[in-house]
Write a protein that holds these residues in place. Structure first.
Motif, PDB file in Angstrom:
ATOM      1  N   ASP A  51      37.882  21.817  43.366  1.00  0.00           N
ATOM      2  CA  ASP A  51      37.865  20.417  43.783  1.00  0.00           C
ATOM      3  C   ASP A  51      38.766  20.189  44.996  1.00  0.00           C
ATOM      4  O   ASP A  51      38.440  19.404  45.888  1.00  0.00           O
ATOM      5  N   VAL A  52      39.893  20.870  45.026  1.00  0.00           N
ATOM      6  CA  VAL A  52      40.814  20.748  46.169  1.00  0.00           C
ATOM      7  C   VAL A  52      40.160  21.270  47.443  1.00  0.00           C
ATOM      8  O   VAL A  52      40.290  20.679  48.519  1.00  0.00           O
ATOM      9  N   ALA A  53      39.441  22.376  47.324  1.00  0.00           N
ATOM     10  CA  ALA A  53      38.859  23.018  48.505  1.00  0.00           C
ATOM     11  C   ALA A  53      37.573  22.356  48.970  1.00  0.00           C
ATOM     12  O   ALA A  53      37.348  22.192  50.181  1.00  0.00           O
ATOM     13  N   TYR A  54      36.702  21.946  48.024  1.00  0.00           N
ATOM     14  CA  TYR A  54      35.351  21.524  48.379  1.00  0.00           C
ATOM     15  C   TYR A  54      35.041  20.056  48.065  1.00  0.00           C
ATOM     16  O   TYR A  54      33.982  19.560  48.439  1.00  0.00           O
ATOM     17  N   GLY A  55      35.936  19.383  47.375  1.00  0.00           N
ATOM     18  CA  GLY A  55      35.641  18.030  46.932  1.00  0.00           C
ATOM     19  C   GLY A  55      35.179  18.025  45.491  1.00  0.00           C
ATOM     20  O   GLY A  55      34.593  18.988  44.992  1.00  0.00           O
ATOM     21  N   ARG A  56      35.459  16.914  44.831  1.00  0.00           N
ATOM     22  CA  ARG A  56      35.141  16.823  43.406  1.00  0.00           C
ATOM     23  C   ARG A  56      33.639  16.721  43.157  1.00  0.00           C
ATOM     24  O   ARG A  56      33.139  17.142  42.137  1.00  0.00           O
ATOM     25  N   LYS A  57      32.925  16.137  44.111  1.00  0.00           N
ATOM     26  CA  LYS A  57      31.484  16.007  43.961  1.00  0.00           C
ATOM     27  C   LYS A  57      30.842  15.925  45.331  1.00  0.00           C
ATOM     28  O   LYS A  57      31.498  15.592  46.325  1.00  0.00           O
ATOM     29  N   ALA A  58      29.554  16.224  45.383  1.00  0.00           N
ATOM     30  CA  ALA A  58      28.824  16.167  46.653  1.00  0.00           C
ATOM     31  C   ALA A  58      28.733  14.723  47.124  1.00  0.00           C
ATOM     32  O   ALA A  58      28.671  13.787  46.326  1.00  0.00           O
ATOM     33  N   CYS A  99      32.889  28.402  51.330  1.00  0.00           N
ATOM     34  CA  CYS A  99      33.447  29.298  52.350  1.00  0.00           C
ATOM     35  C   CYS A  99      34.675  30.066  51.865  1.00  0.00           C
ATOM     36  O   CYS A  99      35.261  30.842  52.624  1.00  0.00           O
ATOM     37  N   GLN A 100      35.081  29.844  50.615  1.00  0.00           N
ATOM     38  CA  GLN A 100      36.219  30.581  50.076  1.00  0.00           C
ATOM     39  C   GLN A 100      35.894  31.020  48.652  1.00  0.00           C
ATOM     40  O   GLN A 100      35.252  30.293  47.899  1.00  0.00           O
ATOM     41  N   ASP A 101      36.354  32.194  48.300  1.00  0.00           N
ATOM     42  CA  ASP A 101      36.138  32.721  46.959  1.00  0.00           C
ATOM     43  C   ASP A 101      37.293  32.241  46.081  1.00  0.00           C
ATOM     44  O   ASP A 101      38.328  32.905  45.970  1.00  0.00           O
ATOM     45  N   ILE A 102      37.117  31.074  45.464  1.00  0.00           N
ATOM     46  CA  ILE A 102      38.203  30.439  44.720  1.00  0.00           C
ATOM     47  C   ILE A 102      38.701  31.330  43.585  1.00  0.00           C
ATOM     48  O   ILE A 102      39.913  31.507  43.398  1.00  0.00           O
TER      49      ILE A 102
END
Length: 478
Positions: A89-96, A110-113
Motif C-alpha cells: 500500500d505504501v509503494a503502490y497505493g491502497r487501491k486503484a 515496479c518493485q518486488d515488495i
C-alpha cells in the motif's frame, strides 16, 4: 493473499536464526527488534494516508498487551501478510484510482515488495524499508506534510470543527482565527491578531482554495473554509494514494496528468514536473470523464467534427436564421452520412431538429477553429482529447469549467514539442503558418505513445509543490 505474499512465506520459512523458532520472523525472542519496528510502522498508518485497522490490528494490539493466546506460527504468518499488505500500500497505493475508461490496463508493479521485505530482514536494514519504498516526488512529500499538520491540529485537546458565519475580518471573528489556525495558515489562535495580518492570512487561504486573493470573506470563500479538517484529510489521503499509484509509471517515462478540479495539466517524469499548463475542463452539465489512455498522434490544423448534441442544440438554431451566412462565418462544412460535402443552400434546415439531423458539421482548420491549431489525440469512448483554442481569455479564470467535456490546453504547442522533441522545430514552423491555414490536417505520430491520465482530485499540489484545494465541481467527494 497476493501471489507475492505466498512466495514470500515460502522464502521466510528459510529465515531467522537457528532452531524451530527460527521459522518465524516476528515472535521469537531474537526478532523483538524487527517486531517492534513493524509495530512502529503500523502506528504511522494515519500519517501515511492508511488505516491501521487494515494490518492485523487485533493481533498486534493483543501482542502489545500480552493477551494473545493464539497459535504463534499462525500469528507470525498473519503479521507477515500484514507487513506485505502495508508495504504494498505504501509503494503502490491502497487501491486503484477510479476511472471511467482504462485504455492502459496499468497496474503498478515496479518493485518486488516480498523480496525487499525478506532482504531487509536478512540484512538488518528493516528500519530503512519504508523510506526505500515510499515515492520521493515533491508532490507526494507536500501532501504527506499537509496530512501530518492537519492530523496534529485535529488531535489537539481543544480541537473542534469550526463554522465561520461572519464575513468580518478582524479580531472579533474568533471562528475565523480558529479556522485559519486549523488550516495551518496561522501558527496560533491569538484573538488579538490585527486586521492587517488577518487579511494577509485570508489571502493565503484564498490562494490555497484558488480564489481571487483580496482578503475578503465572500460566500464562496466561506464555503470552502467551512469544510471540516476531517474532510480535508480525506481529500489529502485520496490524493496521496493517487501519487503512489502513479509512481511506477512515471519512474521511467513522461506521463500526462490532467486534474479536473484543478483544471490543470501536468507533464511528469520521474520526480520532476516537465510542464504545467492551465486547462479548461467540462462544466457540471457536460463533465470531463476520468480516463487513462495513450497519446498516439499530434494533429496540426485539425478539423473539428462537431458533436451531435452541440450541432443540434447550439448551432442548429443559428443556422436556421441564416444558413449560408452562419456556416460561412464559422467556417463550417456540412457532410452527409457517407462523408460527402454538401451545399448548405440545398438543405431544408427548417425541417431539422434534435431528433432529425442526418448530417455532420465539420469546422475547417485554421486559427479560428474551435480546436485552435493543434490537437493531441488519444483513443477513448467519450470523444475526449486535448486541444488548443483561440479563446485564450478563459484561461485567466481561477475556476476553469467551461467546456463540453474536452480539455483545452493553454500551452498545447509546448506540450506537443516535449512529446516529440525531434519534431519541435517542424511544429513551430507549422504554428507560424496560422494566418495561412493548411488545406488538410498534418498528422505527427507520437512514438513511443505517451500515457495520459485524466483524474479527479480535489487536493492537488500546484507546479510549485504547494498543496491546493479545488472545487469539487462534480460532487464526487460529497
Amino acid at each position: 493473499m497476493h501471489k507475492k505474499g505466498c512466495l514470500l512465506i515460502l522464502l521466510l520459512f528459510q529465515y531467522c536464526v537457528a532452531s524451530f523458532a527460527q521459522h518465524m520472523l516476528w515472535l521469537p525472542a531474537g526478532c523483538t527488534k524487527n517486531r517492534q519496528l513493524l509495530f512502529d510502522y503500523f502506528d504511522q498508518a494515519s500519517l501515511l494516508g492508511l488505516d491501521v485497522h487494515d494490518y492485523a490490528y487485533t493481533q498486534v494490539e493483543r501482542l502489545k498487551t500480552g493477551t494473545l493466546q493464539e497459535d504463534s506460527i499462525k500469528t507470525d504468518l498473519q503479521l507477515t501478510a500484514a507487513a506485505i499488505a502495508f508495504f504494498t500500500d505504501v509503494a503502490y497505493g491502497r487501491k486503484a484510482v477510479r476511472i471511467g475508461y482504462d485504455g492502459l490496463k496499468y497496474v503498478p508493479d515496479c518493485q518486488d515488495i516480498s523480496n525487499l521485505l525478506y532482504r531487509s530482514l536478512a540484512d538488518d536494514t528493516f528500519s530503512e524499508l519504508l523510506n526505500r519504498l515510499e515515492p520521493r516526488c515533491p508532490e507526494y512529500l507536500a501532501i504527506k506534510k499537509k496530512i501530518a499538520l492537519y492530523s496534529e491540529r485535529s488531535r489537539e485537546q481543544n480541537y473542534r470543527p469550526v463554522f465561520i458565519s461572519s464575513e468580518v475580518v478582524d479580531s472579533t471573528n474568533h471562528p475565523l482565527i480558529d479556522k485559519l489556525y486549523q488550516l495551518g495558515v496561522l501558527d496560533t489562535t491569538d484573538y488579538r491578531t490585527g486586521e492587517d495580518i488577518l487579511r494577509e492570512k485570508v489571502r493565503a487561504a484564498e490562494h490555497m482554495f484558488e480564489f481571487l486573493e483580496d482578503g475578503t470573506l465572500r460566500p464562496g470563500v466561506l464555503e470552502e473554509m467551512n469544510i471540516t479538517l476531517e474532510k480535508r484529510l480525506e481529500e489529502l489521503n485520496h490524493a496521496l494514494n493517487t501519487f503512489r499509484w502513479l509512481n511506477c509509471i512515471r519512474k521511467y517515462q513522461s506521463v500526462i496528468v490532467v486534474n479536473i478540479p484543478a483544471a490543470g495539466l501536468f507533464l511528469y517524469q520521474g520526480d520532476s514536473t516537465l510542464l504545467y499548463s492551465r486547462a479548461i475542463v467540462g462544466k457540471e452539465r457536460t463533465p470531463t470523464i476520468p480516463l487513462a489512455s495513450r497519446i498516439d498522434g499530434i494533429i496540426m490544423y485539425p478539423y473539428w467534427t462537431v458533436p451531435y448534441n452541440i450541432a443540434t442544440r447550439e448551432l442548429l438554431p443559428g443556422i436556421k436564421g441564416s444558413p449560408v451566412a452562419f456556416l460561412e462565418a464559422g467556417n463550417y462544412q456540412v457532410l452527409d452520412n457517407s462523408g460527402k460535402i454538401l451545399d448548405p443552400a440545398t438543405i431544408n434546415w427548417q425541417s431539422l431538429n434534435r431528433r432529425n439531423f442526418p448530417y455532420t458539421l465539420r469546422q475547417m482548420n485554421g486559427c479560428d477553429n474551435s480546436l485552435g491549431v493543434i490537437k493531441l489525440n488519444f483513443f477513448n469512448p467519450y470523444s475526449t482529447y486535448l486541444h488548443d483554442t483561440p479563446a485564450k481569455s478563459y484561461f485567466m479564470f481561477n475556476k476553469r469549467y467551461f467546456s463540453h467535456g474536452c480539455i483545452r490546453v493553454e500551452d498545447a504547442v509546448a506540450l506537443a514539442q516535449l512529446l516529440v522533441p525531434e519534431q519541435a522545430q517542424f511544429i513551430d514552423s507549422l504554428v507560424k503558418l496560422a494566418t495561412k491555414p493548411q488545406k488538410v490536417p498534418v498528422i505527427i505520430p507520437v512514438k513511443p505513445q505517451t500515457p495520459v491520465f485524466i483524474l479527479y482530485e480535489v487536493a492537488w499540489p500546484d507546479y510549485m509543490g504547494t498543496v491546493r484545494f479545488h472545487d469539487d465541481i462534480y460532487g464526487k467527494f460529497r
